[in-house]
Scaffold this motif. Structure first.
Motif, PDB file in Angstrom:
ATOM      1  N   LEU A   1       0.862  -1.049   0.021  1.00 57.60           N
ATOM      2  CA  LEU A   1       0.032   0.090  -0.094  1.00 57.60           C
ATOM      3  C   LEU A   1       0.793   1.352  -0.043  1.00 57.60           C
ATOM      4  N   ALA A   2       2.044   1.143   0.491  1.00 55.77           N
ATOM      5  CA  ALA A   2       2.916   2.199   0.580  1.00 55.77           C
ATOM      6  C   ALA A   2       3.593   2.666  -0.541  1.00 55.77           C
ATOM      7  N   VAL A   3       2.972   3.620  -1.339  1.00 56.59           N
ATOM      8  CA  VAL A   3       3.340   4.028  -2.684  1.00 56.59           C
ATOM      9  C   VAL A   3       3.517   5.301  -2.855  1.00 56.59           C
ATOM     10  N   GLY A   4       3.161   6.283  -1.921  1.00 53.37           N
ATOM     11  CA  GLY A   4       3.313   7.797  -2.081  1.00 53.37           C
ATOM     12  C   GLY A   4       3.311   8.330  -0.835  1.00 53.37           C
ATOM     13  N   PHE A   5       3.942   9.560  -0.743  1.00 45.98           N
ATOM     14  CA  PHE A   5       4.193  10.241   0.346  1.00 45.98           C
ATOM     15  C   PHE A   5       3.048  11.611   0.488  1.00 45.98           C
ATOM     16  N   ALA A   6       1.970  11.821  -0.141  1.00 43.56           N
ATOM     17  CA  ALA A   6       1.188  12.826  -0.186  1.00 43.56           C
ATOM     18  C   ALA A   6       0.586  13.252   1.084  1.00 43.56           C
ATOM     19  N   PRO A   7       0.519  14.431   1.532  1.00 44.24           N
ATOM     20  CA  PRO A   7       0.027  14.491   2.907  1.00 44.24           C
ATOM     21  C   PRO A   7      -1.553  13.910   2.903  1.00 44.24           C
ATOM     22  N   LEU A   8      -1.947  13.714   4.086  1.00 43.55           N
ATOM     23  CA  LEU A   8      -3.210  13.100   4.194  1.00 43.55           C
ATOM     24  C   LEU A   8      -4.298  14.120   3.921  1.00 43.55           C
ATOM     25  N   ALA A   9      -5.358  14.081   3.137  1.00 36.88           N
ATOM     26  CA  ALA A   9      -6.390  14.633   2.967  1.00 36.88           C
ATOM     27  C   ALA A   9      -7.338  14.864   3.961  1.00 36.88           C
ATOM     28  N   ALA A  10      -8.031  15.722   4.266  1.00 39.50           N
ATOM     29  CA  ALA A  10      -9.223  15.835   5.293  1.00 39.50           C
ATOM     30  C   ALA A  10     -10.143  14.770   4.986  1.00 39.50           C
ATOM     31  N   ALA A  11     -10.194  13.773   5.830  1.00 40.40           N
ATOM     32  CA  ALA A  11     -11.194  12.621   5.618  1.00 40.40           C
ATOM     33  C   ALA A  11     -11.944  12.333   6.967  1.00 40.40           C
TER      34      ALA A  11
ATOM     35  N   TRP B   1      -2.781   7.639  -3.785  1.00 38.52           N
ATOM     36  CA  TRP B   1      -2.410   7.515  -5.391  1.00 38.52           C
ATOM     37  C   TRP B   1      -2.953   8.534  -6.219  1.00 38.52           C
ATOM     38  N   GLY B   2      -3.518   9.557  -5.753  1.00 39.68           N
ATOM     39  CA  GLY B   2      -4.102  10.656  -6.431  1.00 39.68           C
ATOM     40  C   GLY B   2      -5.504  10.367  -7.116  1.00 39.68           C
ATOM     41  N   SER B   3      -6.174  11.251  -7.335  1.00 38.29           N
ATOM     42  CA  SER B   3      -7.465  11.269  -7.921  1.00 38.29           C
ATOM     43  C   SER B   3      -7.375  11.278  -9.601  1.00 38.29           C
TER      44      SER B   3
ATOM     45  N   SER C   1      -7.292  -6.747 -13.016  1.00 36.93           N
ATOM     46  CA  SER C   1      -6.681  -5.534 -12.486  1.00 36.93           C
ATOM     47  C   SER C   1      -5.496  -5.674 -11.884  1.00 36.93           C
ATOM     48  N   ASN C   2      -4.707  -4.504 -11.556  1.00 37.78           N
ATOM     49  CA  ASN C   2      -3.741  -4.477 -10.605  1.00 37.78           C
ATOM     50  C   ASN C   2      -4.242  -3.767  -9.461  1.00 37.78           C
ATOM     51  N   ALA C   3      -3.356  -3.925  -8.512  1.00 40.86           N
ATOM     52  CA  ALA C   3      -3.655  -3.178  -7.118  1.00 40.86           C
ATOM     53  C   ALA C   3      -3.213  -1.732  -7.374  1.00 40.86           C
ATOM     54  N   THR C   4      -3.847  -0.852  -6.376  1.00 42.29           N
ATOM     55  CA  THR C   4      -3.651   0.605  -6.207  1.00 42.29           C
ATOM     56  C   THR C   4      -4.428   1.298  -7.351  1.00 42.29           C
ATOM     57  N   GLY C   5      -4.392   2.704  -6.912  1.00 38.25           N
ATOM     58  CA  GLY C   5      -5.056   3.534  -7.788  1.00 38.25           C
ATOM     59  C   GLY C   5      -4.254   4.320  -8.822  1.00 38.25           C
ATOM     60  N   LEU C   6      -3.194   3.721  -8.937  1.00 34.39           N
ATOM     61  CA  LEU C   6      -2.098   4.267 -10.189  1.00 34.39           C
ATOM     62  C   LEU C   6      -2.484   3.616 -11.457  1.00 34.39           C
ATOM     63  N   PRO C   7      -3.038   4.328 -12.381  1.00 37.41           N
ATOM     64  CA  PRO C   7      -3.382   3.802 -13.765  1.00 37.41           C
ATOM     65  C   PRO C   7      -2.253   3.445 -14.702  1.00 37.41           C
ATOM     66  N   ALA C   8      -0.939   4.052 -14.392  1.00 37.76           N
ATOM     67  CA  ALA C   8       0.195   3.708 -15.115  1.00 37.76           C
ATOM     68  C   ALA C   8       1.266   2.827 -14.305  1.00 37.76           C
ATOM     69  N   ILE C   9       0.931   2.094 -13.095  1.00 36.85           N
ATOM     70  CA  ILE C   9       1.585   1.263 -12.507  1.00 36.85           C
ATOM     71  C   ILE C   9       2.228   0.192 -13.328  1.00 36.85           C
ATOM     72  N   ALA C  10       3.400  -0.037 -13.349  1.00 33.16           N
ATOM     73  CA  ALA C  10       3.985  -1.341 -14.145  1.00 33.16           C
ATOM     74  C   ALA C  10       3.376  -2.675 -13.695  1.00 33.16           C
ATOM     75  N   ASP C  11       2.892  -3.354 -14.416  1.00 34.31           N
ATOM     76  CA  ASP C  11       2.212  -4.663 -14.142  1.00 34.31           C
ATOM     77  C   ASP C  11       3.127  -5.789 -13.420  1.00 34.31           C
TER      78      ASP C  11
END
Length: 329
Positions: free
Chosen positions: A16-26, A43-45, A90-100
């Protein structure tokens, strides 16, 4: 290059650990809404795409039940006649360009939609042997802990603390590997459901979808050397040469086996029934167009198959519906 946040990978937590973006208000909204918000933070929107399992390929085929299926369930899907099926891998994560072949692309998903006279029936499976947490609230907490853990976060990090309290997290993803083909992987229906037959007898079970050609996995080194789209492009290429088959099996619970905790597998000595054969015959002409209207829901069932007391079933349905609503805007 996909990075992890921990010095030592911790199974699914590391995936799951694929990015370091700050946590959005949730902090507001339902558990499902907050789950999708945190996924978008990690993973970005990406407009028009799923919050998780964003990269996929759609194929078509049919399912034919075995004679052993009907005594277990009165569901029309087990009537014996070929049933059209649409399948999205499908691949896991919300990254549409993740390498298979990237490690975080595991676990791979397989979602099936059966077109029946009395409605649609869905199976949502993936290559995990069991789920890392038992409820939607725990999954949200896992994602949140992951999003709150940055490279400079003091030890123990929120993710490390969560994993310490939930030992099934690292175990769930420990043995998951990249398949050589999407057609050479076993996909598990993580949640327990209940068959109901014509006499009203109820039988808890879990689906298991097994490739007729057998499992075939790559080492991490081999997977890293593959082209970035080798799985998504490889399956259509394989189908262009001929069909691919899976058996859809049901592992039957014994009396007294628990059904509400998807982190706990049943012993392998439980009866395994082949419910039928899934034959994939062709890829969708345009996967991007084909997958947009597709919504796979674990609760999309037909008479003869019912939900169990597993709370994750409803949690998954709600999260998938929220994601679908966002990508349909």
């Amino acid at each position: 290059m996909v990075a992890t946040r921990l010095r030592r990978p911790l199974g699914l937590a590391a995936l799951l650990a694929v990015g370091f973006a700050p946590l959005a208000a949730a902090a507001e909204g339902t558990t499902a809404e907050r789950t999708i918000t945190v996924m978008n933070t990690l993973w970005g929107s990406h407009a028009g795409l799923r919050a998780n399992h964003a990269k996929g390929v759609v194929v078509e085929g049919s399912f034919t039940a075995t004679p052993e299926a009907a005594p277990l369930s009165k569901a029309s899907v087990f009537g014996g006649k070929p049933v059209p099926v649409t399948v999205r891998f499908s691949n896991a994560t919300g990254l549409p360009a993740i390498a298979d072949g990237a490690k975080p692309a595991n676990p791979h998903g397989m979602a099936l939609k059966f077109a029946l006279p009395d409605g649609e029936f869905d199976i949502v499976a993936n290559s995990l042997p069991f789920f890392p947490v038992a409820t939607g609230e725990e999954f949200l907490a896992l994602l949140t802990a992951n999003a709150q853990t940055k490279p400079d976060t003091p030890k123990p990090t929120p993710l490390e603390q969560f994993v310490a309290a939930h030992p099934m997290v690292p175990k769930a993803g420990a043995g998951v590997k990249t398949p050589s083909s999407l057609a050479r992987e076993t996909y598990n229906g993580i949640d327990a459901f209940v068959f109901v037959n014509a006499e009203g007898k109820r039988q808890p079970f879990r689906f298991r979808i097994v490739p007729v050609a057998g499992n075939d996995h790559l080492s991490a080194e081999e997977a890293g050397k593959q082209p970035p789209n080798f799985l998504m492009e490889g399956l259509p290429a394989t189908l262009a040469k001929g069909p691919v088959a899976f058996t859809i099996q049901a592992q039957l619970a014994n009396p007294g086996d628990q059904t509400k905790d998807p982190t706990q597998v049943w012993p392998e000595d439980r009866r395994l029934v082949t419910m039928g054969t899934l034959t994939l015959s062709k890829a969708a002409a345009d996967t991007a167009a084909a997958e947009k209207p597709l919504l796979f829901l674990p609760t999309n069932l037909v008479d003869g198959i019912e939900v169990s007391d597993d709370p994750l079933i409803d949690a998954r349905t709600q999260a998938y519906a929220v994601s679908f609503g966002k990508r349909s805007q």
